[in-house]
Write a protein that holds these residues in place. Structure first.
Motif, mmCIF file in Angstrom:
data_model
loop_
_atom_site.group_PDB
_atom_site.id
_atom_site.type_symbol
_atom_site.label_atom_id
_atom_site.label_comp_id
_atom_site.label_asym_id
_atom_site.label_seq_id
_atom_site.Cartn_x
_atom_site.Cartn_y
_atom_site.Cartn_z
ATOM 1 N N LEU A 65 -13.699 2.877 32.295
ATOM 2 C CA LEU A 65 -12.422 2.907 33.017
ATOM 3 C C LEU A 65 -11.456 3.932 32.408
ATOM 4 N N ALA A 66 -11.968 4.751 31.496
ATOM 5 C CA ALA A 66 -11.172 5.797 30.837
ATOM 6 C C ALA A 66 -9.957 5.231 30.093
ATOM 7 N N MET A 67 -10.165 4.086 29.445
ATOM 8 C CA MET A 67 -9.089 3.462 28.661
ATOM 9 C C MET A 67 -9.330 3.695 27.172
ATOM 10 N N ASN A 68 -8.251 3.699 26.408
ATOM 11 C CA ASN A 68 -8.380 3.742 24.955
ATOM 12 C C ASN A 68 -8.619 2.324 24.456
ATOM 13 N N ALA A 69 -9.559 2.180 23.548
ATOM 14 C CA ALA A 69 -9.818 0.854 22.985
ATOM 15 C C ALA A 69 -10.188 0.992 21.517
ATOM 16 N N HIS A 70 -9.647 0.113 20.702
ATOM 17 C CA HIS A 70 -9.995 0.105 19.282
ATOM 18 C C HIS A 70 -10.016 -1.331 18.770
ATOM 19 N N GLY A 71 -10.642 -1.500 17.601
ATOM 20 C CA GLY A 71 -10.815 -2.853 17.086
ATOM 21 C C GLY A 71 -10.194 -3.067 15.720
ATOM 22 N N THR A 72 -10.574 -4.173 15.106
ATOM 23 C CA THR A 72 -9.972 -4.619 13.853
ATOM 24 C C THR A 72 -10.051 -3.560 12.745
ATOM 25 N N ILE A 73 -11.208 -2.950 12.587
ATOM 26 C CA ILE A 73 -11.362 -1.964 11.508
ATOM 27 C C ILE A 73 -10.452 -0.762 11.757
ATOM 28 N N GLY A 74 -10.350 -0.366 13.011
ATOM 29 C CA GLY A 74 -9.436 0.724 13.348
ATOM 30 C C GLY A 74 -8.002 0.364 12.993
ATOM 31 N N LEU A 75 -7.629 -0.878 13.242
ATOM 32 C CA LEU A 75 -6.257 -1.314 12.948
ATOM 33 C C LEU A 75 -5.986 -1.322 11.444
ATOM 34 N N LEU A 76 -6.973 -1.741 10.667
ATOM 35 C CA LEU A 76 -6.792 -1.744 9.206
ATOM 36 C C LEU A 76 -6.613 -0.317 8.683
ATOM 37 N N LEU A 77 -7.444 0.594 9.189
ATOM 38 C CA LEU A 77 -7.374 1.974 8.705
ATOM 39 C C LEU A 77 -6.123 2.685 9.222
ATOM 40 N N ARG A 78 -5.707 2.323 10.415
ATOM 41 C CA ARG A 78 -4.458 2.885 10.959
ATOM 42 C C ARG A 78 -3.280 2.463 10.073
ATOM 43 N N ALA A 79 -3.340 1.212 9.613
ATOM 44 C CA ALA A 79 -2.264 0.714 8.739
ATOM 45 C C ALA A 79 -2.226 1.496 7.430
ATOM 46 N N LEU A 80 -3.399 1.896 6.957
ATOM 47 C CA LEU A 80 -3.456 2.727 5.748
ATOM 48 C C LEU A 80 -2.819 4.085 6.047
ATOM 49 N N ARG A 81 -3.230 4.691 7.166
ATOM 50 C CA ARG A 81 -2.685 6.009 7.521
ATOM 51 C C ARG A 81 -1.171 5.962 7.692
ATOM 52 N N ARG A 82 -0.673 4.859 8.252
ATOM 53 C CA ARG A 82 0.758 4.750 8.517
ATOM 54 C C ARG A 82 1.521 4.126 7.340
ATOM 55 N N SER A 83 0.825 3.998 6.229
ATOM 56 C CA SER A 83 1.416 3.476 4.988
ATOM 57 C C SER A 83 1.946 2.050 5.115
ATOM 58 N N HIS A 84 1.354 1.279 5.987
ATOM 59 C CA HIS A 84 1.724 -0.137 6.058
ATOM 60 C C HIS A 84 0.826 -0.976 5.154
ATOM 61 N N LEU A 85 -0.270 -0.382 4.722
ATOM 62 C CA LEU A 85 -1.127 -0.992 3.700
ATOM 63 C C LEU A 85 -1.368 0.069 2.639
ATOM 64 N N SER A 86 -1.416 -0.373 1.393
ATOM 65 C CA SER A 86 -1.782 0.579 0.340
ATOM 66 C C SER A 86 -3.294 0.772 0.402
ATOM 67 N N LYS A 87 -3.764 1.781 -0.299
ATOM 68 C CA LYS A 87 -5.219 1.996 -0.295
ATOM 69 C C LYS A 87 -5.945 0.804 -0.912
ATOM 70 N N ASP A 88 -5.393 0.272 -2.005
ATOM 71 C CA ASP A 88 -6.023 -0.880 -2.657
ATOM 72 C C ASP A 88 -6.111 -2.072 -1.708
ATOM 73 N N GLU A 89 -5.012 -2.315 -0.980
ATOM 74 C CA GLU A 89 -5.011 -3.449 -0.034
ATOM 75 C C GLU A 89 -6.036 -3.225 1.068
ATOM 76 N N THR A 90 -6.087 -2.012 1.570
ATOM 77 C CA THR A 90 -7.030 -1.707 2.654
ATOM 78 C C THR A 90 -8.465 -1.898 2.188
ATOM 79 N N LEU A 91 -8.766 -1.377 1.010
ATOM 80 C CA LEU A 91 -10.131 -1.490 0.488
ATOM 81 C C LEU A 91 -10.497 -2.961 0.251
ATOM 82 N N ARG A 92 -9.519 -3.714 -0.244
ATOM 83 C CA ARG A 92 -9.782 -5.146 -0.484
ATOM 84 C C ARG A 92 -10.075 -5.860 0.837
#
Lengths: 65, 181
Positions: free
Chosen positions: B118-145
């Motif tokens: 349907l030409a929609m954007n879709a992402h899941g839990t892992i994408g959200l965790l890594l996005r939070a790292l990119r946007r500095s809402h999680l530190s690298k240590d928190e993301t890795l944990r």
């Protein structure tokens, strides 16, 4: 080669499958079940799931939103 | 976990969620990452599914979620059977069709395939965790944990060696430099 299986199917689902056969969309119930299972397995492949997660990684780490 | 995100800073993108990411993020203790979106639309069917499996998730992030009843959509109807979509996934896709350029959050492969069709954007839990790292809402240590804890703490299934590969990529991540304007 094929395997004979016995399974329970909800009445409504069975009714819809019978209607599809009556209307000529499928040869018989067996072919519908086989096709359904094939499509399910196709759309739940591990490789496919991992491909989507790779897209998540790309978006997560390199996205611009 | 970092402090809860201020609502006013949330991304303006329209977001619709299936049950998976809400449940998985809550299992990981990271449900507050959804607060990075101004509002997350949750169809009735998905709401019921989350309440059945993870009622505390709804309570924790209630202010961020908007319950909705999307109208049926012919385009989604036409592929519903092909991808064996469940009620929640179907409703989430219909809600995405209501918006233009909505983001669907789902961890379901069939729903992702349908979204692609349907030409929609879709992402899941892992994408959200890594996005939070990119946007500095999680530190690298928190993301890795959190990534390492996925097999033990969440019901999200990821092949161990594949997860290790993802963790390696997250560990190697360095934020893009920001240039002064």
């Amino acid at each position: 080669m094929s395997t004979l299986i016995q399974t329970e199917i909800p009445d409504q689902l069975m009714l819809q499958a019978k209607q599809m056969v009556e209307r000529g969309w499928a040869v018989d119930i067996n072919s519908i079940i086989t096709e359904s299972l094939r499509r399910y397995l196709e759309s739940h492949q591990e490789g496919l799931s991992e491909q989507f997660i790779r897209e998540d990684v790309e978006w997560g780490l390199k996205g611009d939103d | 976990m970092t402090d809860p995100l201020p609502l006013s800073r949330g991304s303006v993108i329209k977001v619709v969620s299936d049950a998976g990411p809400i449940i998985h993020l809550d299992e990981l203790g990271a449900i507050d990452l959804l607060a990075d979106f101004q509002l997350v639309y949750v169809p009735d069917e998905v709401w019921i599914e989350v309440e059945r499996h993870r009622p505390q998730a709804i309570r924790r992030i209630a202010a961020q979620l908007s319950k909705c009843s999307p109208p049926n959509c012919e385009r989604v109807d036409s592929i519903k059977a092909v991808y064996s979509l469940h009620r929640g996934e179907y409703a989430a896709l219909c809600q995405c069709m209501v918006f233009k350029n909505a983001l669907l959050l789902t961890d379901d492969t069939a729903a992702r395939l349908a979204a692609k069709a349907l030409a929609m954007n879709a992402h899941g839990t892992i994408g959200l965790l890594l996005r939070a790292l990119r946007r500095s809402h999680l530190s690298k240590d928190e993301t890795l944990r959190l990534l390492r804890e996925i097999p033990q703490r969440s019901s999200l299934h990821v092949r161990p060696s594949f997860l290790a590969e993802i963790i390696e990529q997250a560990a190697a991540f360095s934020p893009a430099p920001r240039f002064a304007r």
